[in-house]
Scaffold this motif. Structure first.
Motif, PDB file in Angstrom:
ATOM      1  N   SER A  23       0.968  -1.118  -0.266  1.00  0.00           N
ATOM      2  CA  SER A  23       0.089   0.222   0.128  1.00  0.00           C
ATOM      3  C   SER A  23       0.879   1.037  -0.297  1.00  0.00           C
ATOM      4  N   VAL A  24       1.934   0.971  -0.105  1.00  0.00           N
ATOM      5  CA  VAL A  24       2.748   2.403  -0.149  1.00  0.00           C
ATOM      6  C   VAL A  24       3.198   3.208  -1.110  1.00  0.00           C
ATOM      7  N   SER A  25       2.795   4.502  -1.140  1.00  0.00           N
ATOM      8  CA  SER A  25       2.244   5.164  -2.146  1.00  0.00           C
ATOM      9  C   SER A  25       3.898   6.248  -2.829  1.00  0.00           C
ATOM     10  N   ALA A  26       4.149   6.292  -3.655  1.00  0.00           N
ATOM     11  CA  ALA A  26       5.242   7.512  -3.976  1.00  0.00           C
ATOM     12  C   ALA A  26       5.711   8.503  -3.865  1.00  0.00           C
ATOM     13  N   ALA A  27       4.404   9.379  -2.938  1.00  0.00           N
ATOM     14  CA  ALA A  27       3.762  10.047  -2.857  1.00  0.00           C
ATOM     15  C   ALA A  27       4.892  11.017  -1.097  1.00  0.00           C
ATOM     16  N   GLN A  28       4.424   9.609  -0.369  1.00  0.00           N
ATOM     17  CA  GLN A  28       5.361   9.191   0.836  1.00  0.00           C
ATOM     18  C   GLN A  28       6.883   9.704   0.221  1.00  0.00           C
ATOM     19  N   PRO A  29       7.405  10.496   1.525  1.00  0.00           N
ATOM     20  CA  PRO A  29       9.021  10.536   1.593  1.00  0.00           C
ATOM     21  C   PRO A  29       9.642   9.862   1.013  1.00  0.00           C
ATOM     22  N   VAL A  30      10.867   9.401   0.804  1.00  0.00           N
ATOM     23  CA  VAL A  30      11.998   8.604  -0.257  1.00  0.00           C
ATOM     24  C   VAL A  30      12.707   8.537   1.167  1.00  0.00           C
ATOM     25  N   LYS A  31      13.172   8.477   2.302  1.00  0.00           N
ATOM     26  CA  LYS A  31      13.474   8.249   3.385  1.00  0.00           C
ATOM     27  C   LYS A  31      13.972   7.126   3.329  1.00  0.00           C
ATOM     28  N   ASN A  32      13.993   5.373   3.067  1.00  0.00           N
ATOM     29  CA  ASN A  32      14.853   4.305   3.647  1.00  0.00           C
ATOM     30  C   ASN A  32      15.744   3.851   2.234  1.00  0.00           C
ATOM     31  N   VAL A  33      16.387   3.633   2.895  1.00  0.00           N
ATOM     32  CA  VAL A  33      17.303   3.160   1.589  1.00  0.00           C
ATOM     33  C   VAL A  33      18.081   1.677   1.808  1.00  0.00           C
ATOM     34  N   VAL A  34      17.884   0.692   1.237  1.00  0.00           N
ATOM     35  CA  VAL A  34      18.433  -0.839   1.523  1.00  0.00           C
ATOM     36  C   VAL A  34      19.634  -1.370   0.764  1.00  0.00           C
ATOM     37  N   LEU A  35      20.426  -1.556   1.238  1.00  0.00           N
ATOM     38  CA  LEU A  35      22.150  -1.462   0.758  1.00  0.00           C
ATOM     39  C   LEU A  35      22.111  -3.274   0.280  1.00  0.00           C
ATOM     40  N   VAL A  36      22.460  -3.489  -0.744  1.00  0.00           N
ATOM     41  CA  VAL A  36      22.963  -4.794  -1.093  1.00  0.00           C
ATOM     42  C   VAL A  36      24.751  -4.899  -1.813  1.00  0.00           C
ATOM     43  N   THR A  61      19.365   0.622   5.600  1.00  0.00           N
ATOM     44  CA  THR A  61      19.851  -0.697   6.292  1.00  0.00           C
ATOM     45  C   THR A  61      20.526  -1.900   5.173  1.00  0.00           C
ATOM     46  N   ILE A  62      20.908  -2.623   5.184  1.00  0.00           N
ATOM     47  CA  ILE A  62      22.186  -3.395   5.363  1.00  0.00           C
ATOM     48  C   ILE A  62      22.075  -5.044   5.078  1.00  0.00           C
ATOM     49  N   VAL A  63      21.951  -4.914   3.940  1.00  0.00           N
ATOM     50  CA  VAL A  63      21.495  -6.840   3.834  1.00  0.00           C
ATOM     51  C   VAL A  63      22.913  -7.530   4.208  1.00  0.00           C
ATOM     52  N   GLN A  64      22.674  -8.733   4.066  1.00  0.00           N
ATOM     53  CA  GLN A  64      23.759  -9.861   4.512  1.00  0.00           C
ATOM     54  C   GLN A  64      23.100 -10.838   3.324  1.00  0.00           C
ATOM     55  N   ASN A  65      24.064 -10.382   2.054  1.00  0.00           N
ATOM     56  CA  ASN A  65      24.009 -11.919   1.317  1.00  0.00           C
ATOM     57  C   ASN A  65      24.704 -13.392   1.618  1.00  0.00           C
ATOM     58  N   PRO A  66      24.057 -14.307   1.889  1.00  0.00           N
ATOM     59  CA  PRO A  66      24.695 -15.782   1.444  1.00  0.00           C
ATOM     60  C   PRO A  66      25.313 -16.289   0.395  1.00  0.00           C
ATOM     61  N   LEU A  67      24.555 -15.235  -0.291  1.00  0.00           N
ATOM     62  CA  LEU A  67      25.985 -15.335  -1.926  1.00  0.00           C
ATOM     63  C   LEU A  67      26.088 -17.343  -1.960  1.00  0.00           C
ATOM     64  N   THR A  68      25.011 -17.664  -1.948  1.00  0.00           N
ATOM     65  CA  THR A  68      24.320 -18.903  -2.052  1.00  0.00           C
ATOM     66  C   THR A  68      23.613 -20.009  -3.463  1.00  0.00           C
ATOM     67  N   SER A  69      22.603 -18.790  -3.797  1.00  0.00           N
ATOM     68  CA  SER A  69      22.342 -18.530  -4.850  1.00  0.00           C
ATOM     69  C   SER A  69      21.246 -17.021  -5.352  1.00  0.00           C
TER      70      SER A  69
END
Length: 258
Positions: A23-36, A61-69
């Motif tokens: 339900s997230v709207s693009a009109a909301q402030p863009v204040k989240n970042v996810v780093l991969v 938020t920083i993702v920790q990839n398993p790098l398995t697939s």
């Protein structure tokens, strides 16, 4: 009986959370970042970018990839995206570009930033992106018997991080996270860059990819390109340039939504 009730309640919470995500709207402030992060590294390399962005008011938020697939890395990224409370800039370095290309269809993703990153199309493999371009002679991968790969210790600094201090390069070399090399033969199901606006930061001294390959990929996805003098480890050595690009992406998306 108690267990069943617990599972039912947990399922209801999960469904409610999923409904919120869509339900997230693009009109909301863009204040989240996810780093991969990409192959042979982990999320700690994003610390400089994290510090830059959090000082500017972003939730990172920083993702920790398993790098398995590919599926496993996409699942790890989706878990992070599910936890966001609004529009999110999804950022990938190197192999992480393939991951954000697949995972970026998530409803919370408002834009994509590729940091010297791969960007296959749906139906393509990551390995196909190298076809027709010069090989990366200084970026040498040693394949273990179980099919996982490491950057050759002898070539690590020259191929991955020539602009990092000797001490930091040695630590990165000795703390490598190996990647299952079969991932480069996995076909993507989705290409988020076809529907989400994209930006690209290209390291002009990147030894992991041919420069022509990086430019070709960025131009194909119609990304706004920023070039910076850096090694493949630009996510560490050029945190301000990367953060500035993420900030630009968020502000551009926000301005167009208003």
């Amino acid at each position: 009986m108690t267990d069943n009730k617990f599972l039912t309640a947990a399922a209801a919470i999960a469904i409610a959370a999923a409904g919120h995500a869509t339900s997230v709207s693009a009109a909301q402030p863009v204040k989240n970042v996810v780093l991969v992060h990409g192959a042979f590294a982990d999320g700690s390399g994003w610390r400089g970018v994290y510090d830059q962005l959090t000082r500017r008011g972003y939730k990172v938020t920083i993702v920790q990839n398993p790098l398995t697939s590919l599926d496993d890395d996409v699942a790890a990224t989706n878990r992070a995206l599910d936890r966001q409370d609004g529009p999110t800039i999804l950022v990938g370095h190197s192999w992480g570009g393939t991951v954000i290309t697949e995972a970026g269809i998530h409803a919370n993703v408002a834009g994509l930033v590729y940091v010297s990153a791969l960007s296959p199309d749906a139906g393509e493999t990551t390995g196909q992106q190298y076809e027709g371009f010069a090989p990366a002679s200084e970026f040498v991968i040693d394949k273990a018997d179980d099919g996982f790969g490491f950057v050759s210790p002898e070539k690590f600094k020259a191929g991955f991080a020539h602009d990092v201090s000797d001490e930091d390069a040695a630590f990165m070399r000795d703390s490598q996270v190996p990647i299952n090399l079969e991932v480069f033969g996995t076909k993507l199901k989705n290409a988020a860059w076809r529907t989400k606006p994209s930006w690209a930061v290209i390291a002009t001294e990147d030894k992991a990819f041919d420069q022509a390959m990086l430019i070709h990929m960025a131009e194909r996805i119609k990304a706004k390109i920023t070039k910076v003098s850096a090694s493949h480890a630009l996510f560490m050595t050029q945190p301000k340039v990367v953060a500035d690009t993420i900030d630009e992406a968020a502000k551009t998306i926000q301005s167009k939504a208003n």
